[in-house]
Design a protein around this motif. Structure first.
Motif, mmCIF file in Angstrom:
data_model
loop_
_atom_site.group_PDB
_atom_site.id
_atom_site.type_symbol
_atom_site.label_atom_id
_atom_site.label_comp_id
_atom_site.label_asym_id
_atom_site.label_seq_id
_atom_site.Cartn_x
_atom_site.Cartn_y
_atom_site.Cartn_z
ATOM 1 N N TYR A 87 5.012 -8.673 -1.402
ATOM 2 C CA TYR A 87 3.700 -8.260 -0.905
ATOM 3 C C TYR A 87 2.596 -8.909 -1.742
ATOM 4 N N PHE A 88 1.350 -8.775 -1.269
ATOM 5 C CA PHE A 88 0.169 -8.946 -2.105
ATOM 6 C C PHE A 88 -0.526 -7.588 -2.158
ATOM 7 N N ASP A 119 -1.854 -11.155 -6.816
ATOM 8 C CA ASP A 119 -1.370 -12.234 -5.952
ATOM 9 C C ASP A 119 0.000 -11.962 -5.344
ATOM 10 N N TRP A 120 0.915 -11.445 -6.162
ATOM 11 C CA TRP A 120 2.320 -11.371 -5.712
ATOM 12 C C TRP A 120 2.972 -10.121 -6.291
ATOM 13 N N ILE A 121 3.581 -9.344 -5.427
ATOM 14 C CA ILE A 121 4.263 -8.118 -5.842
ATOM 15 C C ILE A 121 5.673 -8.120 -5.271
ATOM 16 N N GLU A 122 6.625 -7.765 -6.102
ATOM 17 C CA GLU A 122 8.014 -7.615 -5.663
ATOM 18 C C GLU A 122 8.482 -6.190 -5.936
ATOM 19 N N ARG A 147 -3.336 2.583 -12.630
ATOM 20 C CA ARG A 147 -3.331 4.036 -12.451
ATOM 21 C C ARG A 147 -2.425 4.460 -11.300
ATOM 22 N N ALA A 148 -2.414 3.662 -10.233
ATOM 23 C CA ALA A 148 -1.601 4.023 -9.065
ATOM 24 C C ALA A 148 -0.121 3.740 -9.291
ATOM 25 N N TYR A 149 0.183 2.687 -10.057
ATOM 26 C CA TYR A 149 1.578 2.267 -10.253
ATOM 27 C C TYR A 149 1.793 1.989 -11.749
ATOM 28 N N PRO A 150 1.853 3.023 -12.557
ATOM 29 C CA PRO A 150 1.829 2.861 -14.019
ATOM 30 C C PRO A 150 3.065 2.203 -14.621
ATOM 31 N N GLN A 151 4.171 2.187 -13.923
ATOM 32 C CA GLN A 151 5.393 1.613 -14.487
ATOM 33 C C GLN A 151 5.598 0.149 -14.090
ATOM 34 N N THR A 152 4.552 -0.487 -13.571
ATOM 35 C CA THR A 152 4.665 -1.865 -13.093
ATOM 36 C C THR A 152 4.910 -2.847 -14.241
ATOM 37 N N SER A 189 0.828 -1.198 0.000
ATOM 38 C CA SER A 189 0.000 0.000 0.000
ATOM 39 C C SER A 189 0.860 1.244 0.000
ATOM 40 N N ARG A 190 0.450 2.228 -0.790
ATOM 41 C CA ARG A 190 1.053 3.554 -0.764
ATOM 42 C C ARG A 190 0.025 4.564 -0.259
ATOM 43 N N ASN A 191 -0.825 4.049 0.637
ATOM 44 C CA ASN A 191 -1.828 4.881 1.314
ATOM 45 C C ASN A 191 -2.946 5.371 0.403
#
Length: 377
Positions: free
Chosen positions: A316-317, A327-330, A357-362, A253-255
């Motif tokens: 994270y998830f 499911d899975w975030i690194e 939208r929150a993390y466009p470069q993923t 989370s980035r709040n």
């Protein structure tokens, strides 16, 4: 048959003079085997002891520099199996490192909560840490081809990858061995802690977790089902995590207002242990939890790859209150990598728009039985 362990080469690299390498891992995953193959290379210049030996405990808890020096003698390699059994082991290892020139030390332990508390502060700046898991697919791949790996995948989803399970002769023996691990080894370190109450509820707690893989866990809800307080459940889960029974994954989370990050998810260090706890060894075609055991398998194999290959990342998830999830975030190399786990290769897998939208470069990837090899090996 010996399956070469990745941590053996990592152990060789970290063994430098006046340093301690601490090797953590569950019971029965091959810590002693790791040491036995290492000492074959040391040409006799080592002293290996077991921390469960009463005489060893007396010497190595003495805090006497002379006793410690005499015990080690002229050896340049000092190896302690089950080091968490020795009182004040951290302080005594510090004395050895500081007063025995060029000494190299390895200490293994099956319970990180016990050994870590004893070696942490005294060995600040004097130690490296390695984790050992049940056999990784990246290790098994050294002994099998792609066709064999594909043929054995379903068996590993059901029975896991403890060495004796992988090398077992048939499924009946595998089931018997897993049940023996649960009854004889799984809780040994936890149950030896002074003042532990309600130990009979540990199995029930794990059974509840087994049905919640891939879902957030509420300590209050678990406590209500077990008749325990929320804080007691939290404490038991912490112990189970540090005894290498379960792995805790936190929310990312980035709040953002919609993001859920309070409750963690839990995964089992081994699929076989999870399935033995709920007494379900049915094949994938007869299961309604195949998605859960597939997710558990991928999470643990990914952790093995991260540990053994030296990947530095945070895991994270991600989920929102309206049930959109990843499911899975690194987080690694200053970037975000997202993965969706699908047992059915034809199932749809896309990143939620809110996440994009929150993390466009993923960087995004789906992981299924057709392409999972690159994710875990």
């Amino acid at each position: 048959m010996y399956i070469p362990q990745y941590q053996l080469s990592n152990l060789r690299k970290l063994m430098v003079p006046n340093k301690v390498v601490v090797v953590y891992g569950p019971r029965r995953v091959g810590k002693t085997t790791l040491l036995e193959h290492l000492i074959q290379e040391l040409e006799g210049s080592y002293h290996m002891v077991n921390g469960e030996d009463v005489f060893v405990q007396q010497i190595l808890s003495s805090q006497s520099i002379d006793k410690l020096k005499n015990f080690i003698g002229q050896k340049k390699w000092f190896i302690i199996d089950e080091a968490q059994k020795i009182p004040h082991i951290g302080l005594n290892l510090k004395l050895i490192v500081d007063h025995v020139p060029d000494i190299r030390i390895i200490a293994t332990g099956s319970s990180s909560f016990d050994l870590a508390s004893k070696v942490g502060e005294p060995l600040t700046g004097r130690k490296w840490t390695l984790r050992l898991f049940p056999l990784a697919q990246m290790e098994l791949a050294q002994k099998e081809n792609a066709a064999q790996t594909a043929a054995r995948l379903e068996n590993r989803l059901i029975y896991g990858s403890y060495p004796e399970v992988v090398l077992g002769e048939d499924d009946q023996m595998r089931q018997r061995y897993l049940k023996e691990i649960i009854s004889s080894y799984l809780y040994k370190d936890i149950l030896e802690l002074e003042g532990l109450r309600h130990s009979d509820k540990l199995v029930r707690l794990l059974q509840l977790l087994a049905f919640q893989i891939g879902k957030e866990v509420s300590f209050a809800e678990l406590g209500g089902q077990l008749g325990l307080s929320k804080n007691t459940v939290d404490r038991y889960l912490e112990l189970l995590e540090k005894a290498f029974v379960v792995y805790k994954l936190r929310g990312f989370s980035r709040n953002l207002r919609k993001e859920v990050s309070k409750n963690p998810r839990y995964y089992f260090y081994d699929n076989g242990i999870r399935n033995a706890l709920i007494q379900n060894f049915n094949p994938p075609s007869l299961r309604d939890d195949i998605g859960q055991i597939w997710e558990n398998y991928l999470v643990m194999e990914r952790l093995k790859k991260q540990e053994y290959s030296g990947m530095m990342c945070a895991n994270y998830f991600w989920r929102t209150y309206d049930r959109k999830e990843v499911d899975w975030i690194e987080e690694r190399e200053g970037r975000i990598f997202a993965y969706e786990f699908k047992w059915n290769p034809s199932a749809k897998a896309v990143l939620p728009n809110d996440f994009i939208r929150a993390y466009p470069q993923t960087n995004f990837e789906r992981v299924d039985p057709l392409n999972y090899s690159g994710f875990i090996t």
